[in-house]
Design an enzyme around this catalytic site. Structure first.
Site, PDB file in Angstrom:
ATOM      1  N   TRP A 146       5.975  -4.240  -6.954  1.00  0.00           N
ATOM      2  CA  TRP A 146       6.113  -4.983  -5.700  1.00  0.00           C
ATOM      3  C   TRP A 146       5.076  -4.571  -4.672  1.00  0.00           C
ATOM      4  CZ3 TRP A 146       6.593  -1.365  -1.971  1.00  0.00           C
ATOM      5  CH2 TRP A 146       7.067  -0.115  -2.381  1.00  0.00           C
ATOM      6  N   ASN A 147       4.393  -3.424  -4.850  1.00  0.00           N
ATOM      7  CA  ASN A 147       3.670  -2.862  -3.703  1.00  0.00           C
ATOM      8  C   ASN A 147       2.362  -3.583  -3.389  1.00  0.00           C
ATOM      9  OD1 ASN A 147       2.516  -1.629  -6.046  1.00  0.00           O
ATOM     10  ND2 ASN A 147       1.516  -0.166  -4.701  1.00  0.00           N
ATOM     11  N   LYS A 170       6.471 -10.877 -15.923  1.00  0.00           N
ATOM     12  CA  LYS A 170       7.705 -10.511 -15.217  1.00  0.00           C
ATOM     13  C   LYS A 170       7.362  -9.790 -13.924  1.00  0.00           C
ATOM     14  CE  LYS A 170      10.519  -7.216 -14.903  1.00  0.00           C
ATOM     15  NZ  LYS A 170      10.813  -7.393 -13.454  1.00  0.00           N
ATOM     16  N   SER A 172       8.048  -8.133 -10.127  1.00  0.00           N
ATOM     17  CA  SER A 172       9.058  -7.164  -9.675  1.00  0.00           C
ATOM     18  C   SER A 172      10.286  -7.864  -9.103  1.00  0.00           C
ATOM     19  CB  SER A 172       8.452  -6.271  -8.603  1.00  0.00           C
ATOM     20  OG  SER A 172       9.472  -5.534  -7.954  1.00  0.00           O
ATOM     21  N   GLU A 173      11.431  -7.284  -9.356  1.00  0.00           N
ATOM     22  CA  GLU A 173      12.688  -7.791  -8.781  1.00  0.00           C
ATOM     23  C   GLU A 173      12.722  -7.611  -7.258  1.00  0.00           C
ATOM     24  OE1 GLU A 173      12.194  -5.300 -10.768  1.00  0.00           O
ATOM     25  OE2 GLU A 173      13.497  -3.573 -10.355  1.00  0.00           O
ATOM     26  N   SER A 221       6.047   2.469 -12.063  1.00  0.00           N
ATOM     27  CA  SER A 221       6.347   3.897 -11.989  1.00  0.00           C
ATOM     28  C   SER A 221       6.108   4.576 -13.345  1.00  0.00           C
ATOM     29  CB  SER A 221       7.804   4.086 -11.577  1.00  0.00           C
ATOM     30  OG  SER A 221       8.639   3.549 -12.573  1.00  0.00           O
ATOM     31  N   GLU A 242      -0.571   1.422 -16.104  1.00  0.00           N
ATOM     32  CA  GLU A 242      -1.180   1.860 -14.843  1.00  0.00           C
ATOM     33  C   GLU A 242      -0.030   2.336 -13.979  1.00  0.00           C
ATOM     34  OE1 GLU A 242      -4.549   1.846 -14.512  1.00  0.00           O
ATOM     35  OE2 GLU A 242      -4.526   1.135 -16.574  1.00  0.00           O
ATOM     36  N   CYS A 276      -0.618   3.057  -5.004  1.00  0.00           N
ATOM     37  CA  CYS A 276      -0.701   4.014  -6.109  1.00  0.00           C
ATOM     38  C   CYS A 276      -1.688   5.122  -5.761  1.00  0.00           C
ATOM     39  CB  CYS A 276      -1.074   3.313  -7.405  1.00  0.00           C
ATOM     40  SG  CYS A 276      -2.594   2.368  -7.310  1.00  0.00           S
ATOM     41  N   GLU A 363       5.536  11.745  -6.552  1.00  0.00           N
ATOM     42  CA  GLU A 363       4.953  10.624  -5.812  1.00  0.00           C
ATOM     43  C   GLU A 363       6.027  10.142  -4.830  1.00  0.00           C
ATOM     44  OE1 GLU A 363       4.651   6.807  -7.809  1.00  0.00           O
ATOM     45  OE2 GLU A 363       2.660   6.528  -6.964  1.00  0.00           O
TER      46      GLU A 363
HETATM   47  P1  NAD Z   1       8.737   0.192 -11.388  1.00  0.00           P
HETATM   48  O1  NAD Z   1       8.160   0.781 -12.631  1.00  0.00           O
HETATM   49  O2  NAD Z   1      10.088   0.573 -10.970  1.00  0.00           O
HETATM   50  O3  NAD Z   1       8.742  -1.403 -11.533  1.00  0.00           O
HETATM   51  C1  NAD Z   1       7.571  -2.101 -11.933  1.00  0.00           C
HETATM   52  C2  NAD Z   1       7.977  -3.171 -12.918  1.00  0.00           C
HETATM   53  O4  NAD Z   1       8.519  -2.547 -14.089  1.00  0.00           O
HETATM   54  C3  NAD Z   1       9.065  -4.084 -12.359  1.00  0.00           C
HETATM   55  O5  NAD Z   1       8.783  -5.403 -12.742  1.00  0.00           O
HETATM   56  C4  NAD Z   1      10.330  -3.545 -13.023  1.00  0.00           C
HETATM   57  O6  NAD Z   1      11.351  -4.493 -13.158  1.00  0.00           O
HETATM   58  C5  NAD Z   1       9.800  -3.107 -14.368  1.00  0.00           C
HETATM   59  N1  NAD Z   1      10.593  -2.076 -15.042  1.00  0.00           N
HETATM   60  C6  NAD Z   1      11.264  -1.036 -14.503  1.00  0.00           C
HETATM   61  N2  NAD Z   1      11.833  -0.296 -15.482  1.00  0.00           N
HETATM   62  C7  NAD Z   1      11.496  -0.882 -16.657  1.00  0.00           C
HETATM   63  C8  NAD Z   1      11.776  -0.592 -18.030  1.00  0.00           C
HETATM   64  N3  NAD Z   1      12.511   0.461 -18.410  1.00  0.00           N
HETATM   65  N4  NAD Z   1      11.258  -1.401 -18.972  1.00  0.00           N
HETATM   66  C9  NAD Z   1      10.489  -2.456 -18.644  1.00  0.00           C
HETATM   67  N5  NAD Z   1      10.220  -2.802 -17.363  1.00  0.00           N
HETATM   68  C10 NAD Z   1      10.707  -2.006 -16.382  1.00  0.00           C
HETATM   69  O7  NAD Z   1       7.669   0.459 -10.229  1.00  0.00           O
HETATM   70  P2  NAD Z   1       7.699  -0.106  -8.719  1.00  0.00           P
HETATM   71  O8  NAD Z   1       8.641   0.697  -7.926  1.00  0.00           O
HETATM   72  O9  NAD Z   1       7.833  -1.575  -8.735  1.00  0.00           O
HETATM   73  O10 NAD Z   1       6.204   0.171  -8.253  1.00  0.00           O
HETATM   74  C11 NAD Z   1       5.780   1.344  -7.643  1.00  0.00           C
HETATM   75  C12 NAD Z   1       5.040   2.200  -8.654  1.00  0.00           C
HETATM   76  O11 NAD Z   1       3.922   1.471  -9.176  1.00  0.00           O
HETATM   77  C13 NAD Z   1       4.457   3.453  -8.051  1.00  0.00           C
HETATM   78  O12 NAD Z   1       4.701   4.521  -8.935  1.00  0.00           O
HETATM   79  C14 NAD Z   1       2.955   3.150  -7.975  1.00  0.00           C
HETATM   80  O13 NAD Z   1       2.138   4.289  -8.000  1.00  0.00           O
HETATM   81  C15 NAD Z   1       2.779   2.316  -9.193  1.00  0.00           C
HETATM   82  N6  NAD Z   1       1.564   1.517  -9.114  1.00  0.00           N
HETATM   83  C16 NAD Z   1       0.498   1.912  -9.881  1.00  0.00           C
HETATM   84  C17 NAD Z   1      -0.707   1.209  -9.800  1.00  0.00           C
HETATM   85  C18 NAD Z   1      -1.901   1.637 -10.616  1.00  0.00           C
HETATM   86  O14 NAD Z   1      -2.878   0.891 -10.697  1.00  0.00           O
HETATM   87  N7  NAD Z   1      -1.883   2.823 -11.209  1.00  0.00           N
HETATM   88  C19 NAD Z   1      -0.811   0.093  -8.953  1.00  0.00           C
HETATM   89  C20 NAD Z   1       0.307  -0.287  -8.202  1.00  0.00           C
HETATM   90  C21 NAD Z   1       1.493   0.441  -8.299  1.00  0.00           C
END
Ligand code: NAD
Length: 473
Positions: A146-147, A170, A172-173, A221, A242, A276, A363
């Site tokens: 979502w960020n 898919k 973000s929720e 994450s 990522e 991130c 983080e």
């Molecule tokens: P998140 O992992 O909770 O959610 C991201 C996506 O993954 C969502 O669509 C979520 O529904 C899905 N998801 C969650 N658990 C899952 C599972 N077990 N199986 C499959 N899908 C799943 O992360 P967030 O809170 O939405 O985003 C913030 C994180 O993203 C931070 O850690 C940030 O550093 C990272 N981020 C990294 C980059 C990069 O380029 N490295 C860029 C942007 C954000």
């Protein structure tokens, strides 16, 4: 209020199990979104599989045209999309507009690069033709956060689609209407099934990661990334991850502490610390620490930020600040949850931090600057290098020898010297350890979305019966 739908096999369909997203500015409802069931996930993946072969055979220039048209559609609706993005995530509208413009630029970049992306011929037997060709991998699951939802999604979707893959997306929720609106703008340019979209939270993402796809691309994450890597290992899909970071900022002796504090504030507080590559921990040399901290507090007090994404996330961020204070950190500014609606949290500066505190180790993903004072540059570098994450790091120093040592020593994907943000277009790096796996950006992302085939094409020769040597084997 937006009512989000799934896009499966070219049809928009309502779903069940609705969840409401709340505007973190003021607590009002913004959107309601269904959660795709395992059957809906299977239907979207099957439709993508059906559509993939035809899309792979479509001329690259025609695929690039579809992406160019999609970029125009997103650009035309950027204002409305930015308002949706802002109301779902708290990102200020001007920042949302800038990140959508970045996403449009990325779509255009992949349209240009994709049409030119080819293989190469090899210097083989003159009677034969030997070449290497890049082929689409097939079906790509793109699971996004979502960020920075539009810019991140445009990168993965643009690179996957232009190279001839079908995509099941898919979003973000926490930003479902943003993903839904983006898909409504992108999808009309592609044959049905080439781009599907499923709303839903982790269970939907997990079902998608376990489905028979060829690539699971996850930006999010580290914990979710690890889970997805395990699922992909079971199905044989390629995992492209990522993930999170705990980026250090090292402030050397001899730098202007006022300038360094400005860099630290920008790195720690931009997008309310929800990037991130946000600065997550600061190692400052004792020679400049006092002036640096005094200016950082002033910067924090004057830094304008939006709210955090939601109250649940604010509770997590505040919990890490409170735990640090309990463990002996000093609160210099911020650190208080303000009364009233929304998910606001002030820029916060902590001094006397240690590496054992969660706010330093993890983080935090909030507007928190935890500062550790160190006695030498070597100590700063050693402590900065010690992390489960390996995304990026910044070093502020006027000493060229220190700068050289820093970029060679730090085992992270990106090293920035004397600027917390920035870098040339086209840069891409391999994140290390818990921060992920593979190229997530730039021209290099096209490599991740394709597989190389080597072809040896030779006429039948009566002299040897058509057999060549077995080669490698
Ligand atoms: P998140 O992992 O909770 O959610 C991201 C996506 O993954 C969502 O669509 C979520 O529904 C899905 N998801 C969650 N658990 C899952 C599972 N077990 N199986 C499959 N899908 C799943 O992360 P967030 O809170 O939405 O985003 C913030 C994180 O993203 C931070 O850690 C940030 O550093 C990272 N981020 C990294 C980059 C990069 O380029 N490295 C860029 C942007 C954000």
């Amino acid at each position: 209020m937006h009512v989000v739908e799934h896009l499966i096999a070219g049809e928009w369909t309502a779903g069940g199990d609705l969840a409401t997203v709340i505007d973190p500015h003021d607590g009002t409802p913004v959107s309601t979104a269904p959660a795709a069931t395992p059957d809906e996930v299977a239907a979207a993946v099957a439709a993508a599989r059906d559509a993939a072969a035809g899309w792979a055979r479509t001329a690259p220039a025609q695929r690039a045209d579809a992406l160019r048209a999609a970029a125009v559609a997103v650009e035309r609706s950027a204002g409305a999309l930015a308002r949706t993005l802002s109301s779902e995530t708290g990102k200020p509208v001007a920042d949302a507009e800038a990140s959508i413009a970045a996403g449009v630029g990325t779509l255009r970049q992949y349209a240009e690069l994709g049409a030119l992306y080819g293989g190469r011929t090899l210097a083989g037997d003159p009677g034969a033709l030997d070449f290497m060709v890049r082929e689409p991998r097939g079906v790509v699951a793109a699971i996004t956060p979502w960020n920075d939802p539009v810019a991140v999604s445009c990168g993965l979707l643009g690179a996957a689609l232009v190279t001839g893959n079908a995509v099941v997306y898919k979003p973000s929720e926490r930003a479902p209407a943003t993903g839904w609106r983006l898909t409504r703008l992108l999808a009309p340019g592609f044959p049905p099934g080439v781009l599907s979209m499923l709303a839903g939270a982790a269970p939907t993402g997990a079902a998608l990661a376990e489905a028979p796809v060829d690539v699971v691309a996850h930006v999010g994450s580290s914990a979710a990334g690890r889970w997805i890597a395990a699922a992909a290992a079971r199905t044989g899909a390629k995992a492209l991850l990522e993930n999170g970071g705990s980026d250090p900022l090292v402030v050397d002796a001899g730098v202007d502490p006022v300038w360094a504090a400005g860099q630290a504030a920008l790195g720690a507080f931009a997008n309310a610390g929800q990037l991130c590559v946000s600065v997550e921990r600061i190692y400052v040399h004792e020679a400049v620490a006092e002036d640096f901290l005094a200016t950082l507090v002033k910067e924090a007090d004057g830094f304008e930020i939006g709210p955090l994404v939601d109250v649940r996330h604010r509770t997590a961020v505040h919990g890490e600040v409170v735990a640090a204070l309990d463990a002996g950190a000093t609160l210099l500014t911020g650190g208080a949850v303000r009364d009233g609606p929304g998910a606001w949290y002030p820029p916060t500066v902590l001094s006397r931090c240690t590496d054992e505190m969660r706010v330093v180790e993890n983080e935090t993903f909030g507007p928190v600057a935890p500062v550790v004072t160190v006695g030498s540059f070597d100590e700063a570098l050693r402590r900065a290098a010690r992390s489960a994450y390996g995304l990026a790091a910044t070093v502020l120093t006027g000493d060229l020898d220190h700068a050289q040592r820093a970029w060679r020593t730090l085992e992270v994907g990106t090293v920035k010297i004397n600027a917390v943000f920035g870098g040339a277009p086209g840069g891409a790096a391999h994140p290390r350890r818990d921060s992920g796996e593979g190229f997530g950006h730039g021209p290099a992302l096209l490599e991740e979305m394709t597989a190389t085939k080597v072809v040896h094409l030779r006429p039948v020769s009566p002299a040897d019966g058509g057999a060549g040597s077995p080669g490698r084997g």
